[in-house]
Write a protein that holds these residues in place. Structure first.
Motif, PDB file in Angstrom:
ATOM      1  N   GLY A   1       0.761  -1.254   0.000  1.00 21.04           N
ATOM      2  CA  GLY A   1       0.000   0.000   0.000  1.00 21.04           C
ATOM      3  C   GLY A   1       0.781   1.288   0.000  1.00 21.04           C
ATOM      4  N   SER A   2       2.103   1.238   0.051  1.00 23.34           N
ATOM      5  CA  SER A   2       2.878   2.474   0.066  1.00 23.34           C
ATOM      6  C   SER A   2       3.286   2.862  -1.352  1.00 23.34           C
ATOM      7  CB  SER A   2       4.133   2.326   0.930  1.00 23.34           C
ATOM      8  OG  SER A   2       4.948   3.477   0.840  1.00 23.34           O
ATOM      9  N   PRO A   3       3.101   4.148  -1.740  1.00 20.78           N
ATOM     10  CA  PRO A   3       3.537   4.583  -3.069  1.00 20.78           C
ATOM     11  C   PRO A   3       4.996   5.036  -3.096  1.00 20.78           C
ATOM     12  CG  PRO A   3       2.314   6.345  -2.008  1.00 20.78           C
ATOM     13  CD  PRO A   3       2.324   5.190  -1.042  1.00 20.78           C
ATOM     14  N   ASP A   4       5.668   5.039  -1.953  1.00 16.85           N
ATOM     15  CA  ASP A   4       7.034   5.521  -1.880  1.00 16.85           C
ATOM     16  C   ASP A   4       7.974   4.562  -2.604  1.00 16.85           C
ATOM     17  OD1 ASP A   4       8.920   7.530  -0.311  1.00 16.85           O
ATOM     18  OD2 ASP A   4       9.810   5.532  -0.143  1.00 16.85           O
TER      19      ASP A   4
ATOM     20  N   GLY B   1       9.084  -0.257  21.211  1.00 18.64           N
ATOM     21  CA  GLY B   1       8.232   0.871  20.844  1.00 18.64           C
ATOM     22  C   GLY B   1       8.136   1.017  19.336  1.00 18.64           C
ATOM     23  N   GLY B   2       7.170   1.809  18.890  1.00 17.69           N
ATOM     24  CA  GLY B   2       6.965   2.030  17.470  1.00 17.69           C
ATOM     25  C   GLY B   2       5.955   1.105  16.843  1.00 17.69           C
ATOM     26  N   TRP B   3       5.048   0.529  17.655  1.00 19.68           N
ATOM     27  CA  TRP B   3       4.051  -0.409  17.139  1.00 19.68           C
ATOM     28  C   TRP B   3       3.170   0.228  16.076  1.00 19.68           C
ATOM     29  CZ3 TRP B   3       2.836  -5.131  16.289  1.00 19.68           C
ATOM     30  CH2 TRP B   3       1.515  -5.554  16.168  1.00 19.68           C
ATOM     31  N   GLN B   4       2.867   1.525  16.204  1.00 22.11           N
ATOM     32  CA  GLN B   4       1.998   2.199  15.252  1.00 22.11           C
ATOM     33  C   GLN B   4       2.617   2.257  13.851  1.00 22.11           C
ATOM     34  OE1 GLN B   4       2.803   3.255  18.228  1.00 22.11           O
ATOM     35  NE2 GLN B   4       0.900   3.518  19.381  1.00 22.11           N
ATOM     36  N   ASP B   5       3.935   2.174  13.779  1.00 25.04           N
ATOM     37  CA  ASP B   5       4.621   2.250  12.484  1.00 25.04           C
ATOM     38  C   ASP B   5       5.139   0.896  12.009  1.00 25.04           C
ATOM     39  OD1 ASP B   5       4.253   5.040  12.542  1.00 25.04           O
ATOM     40  OD2 ASP B   5       6.089   5.306  13.719  1.00 25.04           O
ATOM     41  N   ALA B   6       4.691  -0.177  12.649  1.00 23.20           N
ATOM     42  CA  ALA B   6       5.194  -1.504  12.295  1.00 23.20           C
ATOM     43  C   ALA B   6       4.688  -1.978  10.939  1.00 23.20           C
ATOM     44  CB  ALA B   6       4.810  -2.511  13.376  1.00 23.20           C
ATOM     45  N   PHE B   7       3.540  -1.469  10.512  1.00 26.79           N
ATOM     46  CA  PHE B   7       2.929  -1.944   9.268  1.00 26.79           C
ATOM     47  C   PHE B   7       3.072  -0.873   8.179  1.00 26.79           C
ATOM     48  CE2 PHE B   7       0.800  -3.966  12.801  1.00 26.79           C
ATOM     49  CZ  PHE B   7       0.850  -5.307  12.446  1.00 26.79           C
ATOM     50  N   VAL B   8       3.402  -1.329   6.992  1.00 24.57           N
ATOM     51  CA  VAL B   8       3.552  -0.417   5.854  1.00 24.57           C
ATOM     52  C   VAL B   8       2.170   0.029   5.401  1.00 24.57           C
ATOM     53  CG1 VAL B   8       4.400  -0.186   3.497  1.00 24.57           C
ATOM     54  CG2 VAL B   8       5.682  -1.544   5.160  1.00 24.57           C
ATOM     55  N   GLY B   9       2.022   1.321   5.202  1.00 26.33           N
ATOM     56  CA  GLY B   9       0.756   1.889   4.747  1.00 26.33           C
ATOM     57  C   GLY B   9       0.975   2.969   3.710  1.00 26.33           C
ATOM     58  N   SER B  10      -0.081   3.655   3.369  1.00 28.58           N
ATOM     59  CA  SER B  10      -0.006   4.679   2.323  1.00 28.58           C
ATOM     60  C   SER B  10       0.880   5.852   2.707  1.00 28.58           C
ATOM     61  CB  SER B  10      -1.410   5.177   1.990  1.00 28.58           C
ATOM     62  OG  SER B  10      -2.036   5.714   3.150  1.00 28.58           O
ATOM     63  N   ASP B  11       1.070   6.092   4.002  1.00 25.57           N
ATOM     64  CA  ASP B  11       1.890   7.224   4.445  1.00 25.57           C
ATOM     65  C   ASP B  11       3.303   6.808   4.855  1.00 25.57           C
ATOM     66  OD1 ASP B  11       1.034   5.753   6.583  1.00 25.57           O
ATOM     67  OD2 ASP B  11       0.611   7.455   7.892  1.00 25.57           O
ATOM     68  N   THR B  12       3.685   5.559   4.625  1.00 19.59           N
ATOM     69  CA  THR B  12       5.022   5.093   4.995  1.00 19.59           C
ATOM     70  C   THR B  12       6.052   5.624   3.998  1.00 19.59           C
ATOM     71  OG1 THR B  12       4.069   3.066   5.906  1.00 19.59           O
ATOM     72  CG2 THR B  12       6.433   3.083   5.495  1.00 19.59           C
ATOM     73  N   LYS B  13       7.118   6.180   4.545  1.00 21.98           N
ATOM     74  CA  LYS B  13       8.175   6.734   3.708  1.00 21.98           C
ATOM     75  C   LYS B  13       9.482   5.981   3.968  1.00 21.98           C
ATOM     76  CE  LYS B  13       5.445  10.000   2.227  1.00 21.98           C
ATOM     77  NZ  LYS B  13       4.951  10.002   0.826  1.00 21.98           N
ATOM     78  N   GLY B  14      10.306   5.906   2.940  1.00 25.22           N
ATOM     79  CA  GLY B  14      11.607   5.272   3.058  1.00 25.22           C
ATOM     80  C   GLY B  14      12.721   6.190   2.610  1.00 25.22           C
ATOM     81  N   THR B  15      13.933   5.681   2.674  1.00 21.70           N
ATOM     82  CA  THR B  15      15.105   6.448   2.266  1.00 21.70           C
ATOM     83  C   THR B  15      15.996   5.575   1.391  1.00 21.70           C
ATOM     84  OG1 THR B  15      16.419   5.769   4.192  1.00 21.70           O
ATOM     85  CG2 THR B  15      15.027   7.749   4.434  1.00 21.70           C
TER      86      THR B  15
END
Length: 368
Positions: free
Chosen positions: A252-255, A301-315
């Motif tokens: 689901g991430s477009p990044d 910590g960071g459970w809210q960001d454990a799953f890739v979604g539409s707002d997930t960004k990478g580098t």
């Protein structure tokens, strides 16, 4: 000379019983019936190839038809929609037990709100991916006639010792991979309130969830796409591209950097499946990756960001790191496969030699 296997030559024909006829069927009086003829069709060809083949070519047997991948796609979609009804069961039970006033809204929020995923929603999410295992096996069995056990490997079964060997070589690699990520980018959010329950669910269900994705995105796709191409290299390349694209898009991430990082796992798993002749190596990499990510995000910590979604960004750095880790894991798995002499080709299926023949049929089996 009398027949040594028949009644005595001087035994009376009828009607008094003779002790020397004991054990023989009684004689039948009257004319012999006319025996018509029936049709015996030729033996059905085998579903598996009659020559040794690697995993992506496993459906190119004598029963192969160009339209079967299309039928398998429609059937897999139908089976998955049917099996997905099981994902509603955990939140439905939890809602009824706790007496939620608006059960419908509770079900919707539990199944869709990934950013605030609790134990019940985590179970439902895992179940939604675990059902890909029977979906893959049944669709291939029904359409191609290939037994479900051959979806796992060319040997027709799950090679547990090989899975254990893969885990031994990839676990230390992922310890360094995930540990480096925690040191360079420590989570800013505390662990979730139900972290103990989430950890227990993760231990039980996450390996099965990773296996479900491997069975579909590697097993189902490689087998169906490979059945269209007579040249094994072409089937492998096209199947790997399709697998990587669909697997990345499903998150689901477009990044572009997130897509590339996810594609690294897909490509490594496809090449491992091709080289080793089964899904075990891909399952090992996938399960270890998911388990370590969840251990960190749940326990630290960071459970809210454990799953890739539409707002997930990478580098770009994350992509290069993922490329290096999956490349090293693949090299280690190939090395171990060569060292152990792992079988990566199927055993040729036996070709039946029985031709179509006419054969006599008993008169009492014929409908007048």
């Amino acid at each position: 000379m009398s027949d040594p296997y028949g009644p005595p030559a001087d035994a009376p024909d009828r009607p008094e019983p003779d002790p020397r006829l004991a054990g023989y069927p009684p004689p039948v009086w009257g004319p012999a019936p006319m025996l018509p003829y029936g049709w015996s069709p030729p033996a059905r060809p085998p579903a598996l190839p009659t020559e040794p083949q690697r995993y992506p070519q496993l459906l190119r047997g004598p029963r192969r038809r160009w339209w079967k991948p299309l039928l398998a796609t429609a059937l897999a979609l139908a089976l998955y929609l049917l099996a997905s009804a099981l994902t509603v069961v955990p939140p439905l039970i939890a809602g009824l037990v706790t007496g939620k006033p608006n059960l419908g809204r509770y079900l919707l929020n539990t199944l869709t709100d990934v950013d605030n995923l609790g134990p019940v929603g985590f179970i439902a999410l895992n179940v939604s991916l675990i059902v890909l295992i029977p979906t893959t096996m049944l669709s291939i069995w029904i359409v191609y006639g290939v037994r479900p056990r051959f979806v796992t490997s060319v040997t027709g079964g799950f090679r547990w010792r090989w899975l254990l060997r893969c885990l031994v070589v990839v676990v230390p690699l992922w310890v360094g991979y995930v540990g480096l990520g925690v040191l360079t980018d420590p989570p800013e959010v505390d662990r979730p309130a139900h972290w103990v329950a989430l950890l227990l669910i993760m231990v039980v269900l996450t390996p099965l969830q990773a296996a479900g994705e491997e069975y579909f995105f590697r097993g189902w796709i490689l087998l169906n796409v490979g059945s269209w191409f007579a040249r094994p290299v072409v089937g492998l390349v096209v199947g790997t591209v399709v697998s990587a694209v669909l697997f990345s898009a499903a998150h689901g991430s477009p990044d572009v950097w997130v897509l590339g990082s996810i594609a690294c796992l897909a490509v490594a798993s496809c090449l491992a499946t091709w080289r080793t002749g089964g899904l075990e190596a891909g399952i090992a990499m996938h399960a270890v990756n998911n388990v370590f990510v969840f251990v960190v995000t749940i326990g630290i910590g960071g459970w809210q960001d454990a799953f890739v979604g539409s707002d997930t960004k990478g580098t770009p750095v994350e992509f290069l790191l993922a490329l290096a880790v999956h490349g090293i894991a693949l090299a280690l798995i190939w090395w171990q496969a060569k060292r152990t002499g792992l079988t990566n080709r199927s055993v040729p299926a036996d070709v039946p030699t029985q031709p179509a023949i006419w054969y006599p049929v008993a008169a009492d089996n014929v409908t007048p």
